[in-house]
Design a protein around this motif. Structure first.
Motif, PDB file in Angstrom:
ATOM      1  N   ILE A  59      54.597  39.297  58.268  1.00 47.67           N
ATOM      2  CA  ILE A  59      54.068  40.261  57.289  1.00 47.67           C
ATOM      3  C   ILE A  59      54.200  39.705  55.872  1.00 47.67           C
ATOM      4  CG2 ILE A  59      54.466  42.541  56.269  1.00 47.67           C
ATOM      5  CD1 ILE A  59      55.188  43.520  59.069  1.00 47.67           C
ATOM      6  N   GLY A  60      55.336  39.092  55.581  1.00 54.00           N
ATOM      7  CA  GLY A  60      55.535  38.503  54.255  1.00 54.00           C
ATOM      8  C   GLY A  60      54.558  37.368  53.978  1.00 54.00           C
ATOM      9  N   GLY A  61      54.321  36.533  54.985  1.00 54.74           N
ATOM     10  CA  GLY A  61      53.353  35.437  54.816  1.00 54.74           C
ATOM     11  C   GLY A  61      51.947  35.950  54.596  1.00 54.74           C
ATOM     12  N   GLY A  62      51.567  36.961  55.356  1.00 53.85           N
ATOM     13  CA  GLY A  62      50.227  37.544  55.182  1.00 53.85           C
ATOM     14  C   GLY A  62      50.071  38.179  53.824  1.00 53.85           C
ATOM     15  N   THR A  63      51.122  38.849  53.355  1.00 53.91           N
ATOM     16  CA  THR A  63      51.068  39.462  52.021  1.00 53.91           C
ATOM     17  C   THR A  63      50.929  38.394  50.943  1.00 53.91           C
ATOM     18  OG1 THR A  63      52.457  41.259  52.828  1.00 53.91           O
ATOM     19  CG2 THR A  63      52.293  41.004  50.450  1.00 53.91           C
ATOM     20  N   ALA A  64      51.663  37.293  51.101  1.00 51.62           N
ATOM     21  CA  ALA A  64      51.578  36.207  50.120  1.00 51.62           C
ATOM     22  C   ALA A  64      50.184  35.610  50.086  1.00 51.62           C
ATOM     23  CB  ALA A  64      52.616  35.133  50.449  1.00 51.62           C
ATOM     24  N   VAL A  65      49.586  35.438  51.254  1.00 52.52           N
ATOM     25  CA  VAL A  65      48.223  34.883  51.299  1.00 52.52           C
ATOM     26  C   VAL A  65      47.246  35.830  50.613  1.00 52.52           C
ATOM     27  CG1 VAL A  65      46.317  34.343  52.874  1.00 52.52           C
ATOM     28  CG2 VAL A  65      48.590  33.450  53.338  1.00 52.52           C
ATOM     29  N   VAL A  66      47.363  37.122  50.876  1.00 58.22           N
ATOM     30  CA  VAL A  66      46.459  38.097  50.254  1.00 58.22           C
ATOM     31  C   VAL A  66      46.632  38.099  48.735  1.00 58.22           C
ATOM     32  CG1 VAL A  66      46.016  40.580  50.026  1.00 58.22           C
ATOM     33  CG2 VAL A  66      46.208  39.546  52.280  1.00 58.22           C
ATOM     34  N   LEU A  67      47.868  38.017  48.269  1.00 60.63           N
ATOM     35  CA  LEU A  67      48.102  38.015  46.825  1.00 60.63           C
ATOM     36  C   LEU A  67      47.554  36.751  46.160  1.00 60.63           C
ATOM     37  CD1 LEU A  67      51.688  39.528  46.595  1.00 60.63           C
ATOM     38  CD2 LEU A  67      49.515  40.607  46.005  1.00 60.63           C
ATOM     39  N   VAL A  68      47.734  35.612  46.798  1.00 60.64           N
ATOM     40  CA  VAL A  68      47.229  34.360  46.209  1.00 60.64           C
ATOM     41  C   VAL A  68      45.709  34.368  46.178  1.00 60.64           C
ATOM     42  CG1 VAL A  68      47.041  31.879  46.612  1.00 60.64           C
ATOM     43  CG2 VAL A  68      49.260  32.993  46.770  1.00 60.64           C
ATOM     44  N   VAL A  69      45.075  34.765  47.284  1.00 61.77           N
ATOM     45  CA  VAL A  69      43.606  34.806  47.315  1.00 61.77           C
ATOM     46  C   VAL A  69      43.087  35.817  46.298  1.00 61.77           C
ATOM     47  CG1 VAL A  69      41.615  35.436  48.751  1.00 61.77           C
ATOM     48  CG2 VAL A  69      43.404  33.975  49.677  1.00 61.77           C
ATOM     49  N   GLY A  70      43.741  36.950  46.170  1.00 62.39           N
ATOM     50  CA  GLY A  70      43.326  37.946  45.180  1.00 62.39           C
ATOM     51  C   GLY A  70      43.455  37.418  43.768  1.00 62.39           C
ATOM     52  N   ALA A  71      44.543  36.700  43.473  1.00 59.18           N
ATOM     53  CA  ALA A  71      44.723  36.143  42.127  1.00 59.18           C
ATOM     54  C   ALA A  71      43.643  35.118  41.816  1.00 59.18           C
ATOM     55  CB  ALA A  71      46.113  35.518  42.004  1.00 59.18           C
ATOM     56  N   VAL A  72      43.305  34.296  42.790  1.00 54.57           N
ATOM     57  CA  VAL A  72      42.257  33.289  42.570  1.00 54.57           C
ATOM     58  C   VAL A  72      40.917  33.974  42.312  1.00 54.57           C
ATOM     59  CG1 VAL A  72      40.925  31.482  43.719  1.00 54.57           C
ATOM     60  CG2 VAL A  72      43.418  31.461  43.849  1.00 54.57           C
ATOM     61  N   LEU A  73      40.587  34.992  43.103  1.00 51.57           N
ATOM     62  CA  LEU A  73      39.306  35.675  42.921  1.00 51.57           C
ATOM     63  C   LEU A  73      39.245  36.403  41.581  1.00 51.57           C
ATOM     64  CD1 LEU A  73      38.656  37.090  46.501  1.00 51.57           C
ATOM     65  CD2 LEU A  73      37.587  35.122  45.400  1.00 51.57           C
ATOM     66  N   VAL A  74      40.336  37.023  41.181  1.00 52.91           N
ATOM     67  CA  VAL A  74      40.349  37.718  39.892  1.00 52.91           C
ATOM     68  C   VAL A  74      40.210  36.728  38.748  1.00 52.91           C
ATOM     69  CG1 VAL A  74      41.839  39.043  38.333  1.00 52.91           C
ATOM     70  CG2 VAL A  74      41.573  39.750  40.700  1.00 52.91           C
ATOM     71  N   SER A  75      40.868  35.576  38.841  1.00 49.86           N
ATOM     72  CA  SER A  75      40.747  34.582  37.773  1.00 49.86           C
ATOM     73  C   SER A  75      39.327  34.028  37.693  1.00 49.86           C
ATOM     74  CB  SER A  75      41.750  33.451  37.983  1.00 49.86           C
ATOM     75  OG  SER A  75      41.466  32.749  39.167  1.00 49.86           O
ATOM     76  N   MET A  76      38.677  33.859  38.843  1.00 46.05           N
ATOM     77  CA  MET A  76      37.287  33.397  38.814  1.00 46.05           C
ATOM     78  C   MET A  76      36.377  34.451  38.181  1.00 46.05           C
ATOM     79  SD  MET A  76      37.029  31.523  42.534  1.00 46.05           S
ATOM     80  CE  MET A  76      35.279  31.339  42.455  1.00 46.05           C
ATOM     81  N   LEU A  77      36.607  35.711  38.505  1.00 45.93           N
ATOM     82  CA  LEU A  77      35.824  36.788  37.906  1.00 45.93           C
ATOM     83  C   LEU A  77      36.048  36.850  36.402  1.00 45.93           C
ATOM     84  CD1 LEU A  77      33.971  39.236  38.352  1.00 45.93           C
ATOM     85  CD2 LEU A  77      36.026  40.615  38.644  1.00 45.93           C
ATOM     86  N   LEU A  78      37.289  36.668  35.983  1.00 41.57           N
ATOM     87  CA  LEU A  78      37.604  36.669  34.554  1.00 41.57           C
ATOM     88  C   LEU A  78      36.929  35.499  33.849  1.00 41.57           C
ATOM     89  CD1 LEU A  78      39.228  38.075  32.350  1.00 41.57           C
ATOM     90  CD2 LEU A  78      41.145  36.570  32.920  1.00 41.57           C
ATOM     91  N   ALA A  79      36.902  34.343  34.477  1.00 42.26           N
ATOM     92  CA  ALA A  79      36.236  33.183  33.877  1.00 42.26           C
ATOM     93  C   ALA A  79      34.739  33.442  33.708  1.00 42.26           C
ATOM     94  CB  ALA A  79      36.466  31.950  34.738  1.00 42.26           C
ATOM     95  N   VAL A  80      34.123  34.068  34.697  1.00 42.73           N
ATOM     96  CA  VAL A  80      32.693  34.383  34.594  1.00 42.73           C
ATOM     97  C   VAL A  80      32.448  35.400  33.485  1.00 42.73           C
ATOM     98  CG1 VAL A  80      30.776  35.482  35.818  1.00 42.73           C
ATOM     99  CG2 VAL A  80      32.167  33.779  36.982  1.00 42.73           C
ATOM    100  N   ALA A  81      33.328  36.392  33.377  1.00 47.36           N
ATOM    101  CA  ALA A  81      33.153  37.413  32.331  1.00 47.36           C
ATOM    102  C   ALA A  81      33.316  36.809  30.942  1.00 47.36           C
ATOM    103  CB  ALA A  81      34.162  38.537  32.547  1.00 47.36           C
ATOM    104  N   ILE A  82      34.289  35.935  30.749  1.00 44.90           N
ATOM    105  CA  ILE A  82      34.482  35.293  29.446  1.00 44.90           C
ATOM    106  C   ILE A  82      33.293  34.405  29.104  1.00 44.90           C
ATOM    107  CG2 ILE A  82      35.900  33.586  28.233  1.00 44.90           C
ATOM    108  CD1 ILE A  82      38.315  34.781  29.674  1.00 44.90           C
ATOM    109  N   THR A  83      32.786  33.683  30.082  1.00 45.00           N
ATOM    110  CA  THR A  83      31.615  32.829  29.843  1.00 45.00           C
ATOM    111  C   THR A  83      30.409  33.670  29.469  1.00 45.00           C
ATOM    112  OG1 THR A  83      32.475  31.249  31.450  1.00 45.00           O
ATOM    113  CG2 THR A  83      30.151  31.055  30.874  1.00 45.00           C
ATOM    114  N   ALA A  84      30.202  34.777  30.147  1.00 47.69           N
ATOM    115  CA  ALA A  84      29.059  35.641  29.835  1.00 47.69           C
ATOM    116  C   ALA A  84      29.188  36.217  28.434  1.00 47.69           C
ATOM    117  CB  ALA A  84      28.960  36.760  30.866  1.00 47.69           C
TER     118      ALA A  84
END
Length: 105
Positions: A59-84
């Motif tokens: 459960i801890g490993g799955g939670t860590a994977v979800v948090l890391v993937v979520g952080a990467v996706l949010v940072s990519m979205l933020l980069a697109v918003a700043i560029t726009a």
């Protein structure tokens, strides 16, 4: 005149192929031997049993994977918003420069 002429293949001279000889096949009767010895059944695969500690680790490993993937996706979205936003600001500046130049003439 406009019809193609298909050449015919000449037969080779001096080479004579002998006719093929087909021999009849013989059928051999097979007498069954003694019955094969019974084979012991293969051991069954062990089932996966999770202990409470292993379950918490999964459960801890799955939670860590979800948090890391979520952080990467949010940072990519933020980069697109700043560029726009920066492209929009550049477009406004370019538009104001073009209109200011047109008014001076």
């Amino acid at each position: 005149m406009f019809r193609p002429k298909v050449p015919t293949n000449p037969l080779p001279t001096g080479i004579v192929t002998p006719p093929a000889v087909i021999e009849p096949t013989t059928v051999i009767q097979h007498t069954p031997g003694p019955a094969p010895a019974p084979v012991a059944p293969a051991p069954t695969r062990p089932t996966v049993q999770l202990t409470p500690g292993a379950l918490l680790a999964v459960i801890g490993g799955g939670t860590a994977v979800v948090l890391v993937v979520g952080a990467v996706l949010v940072s990519m979205l933020l980069a697109v918003a700043i560029t726009a936003a920066s492209v929009a600001v550049c477009a406004l500046v370019a538009r104001s420069l073009i209109t200011a130049e047109a008014k001076r003439r």
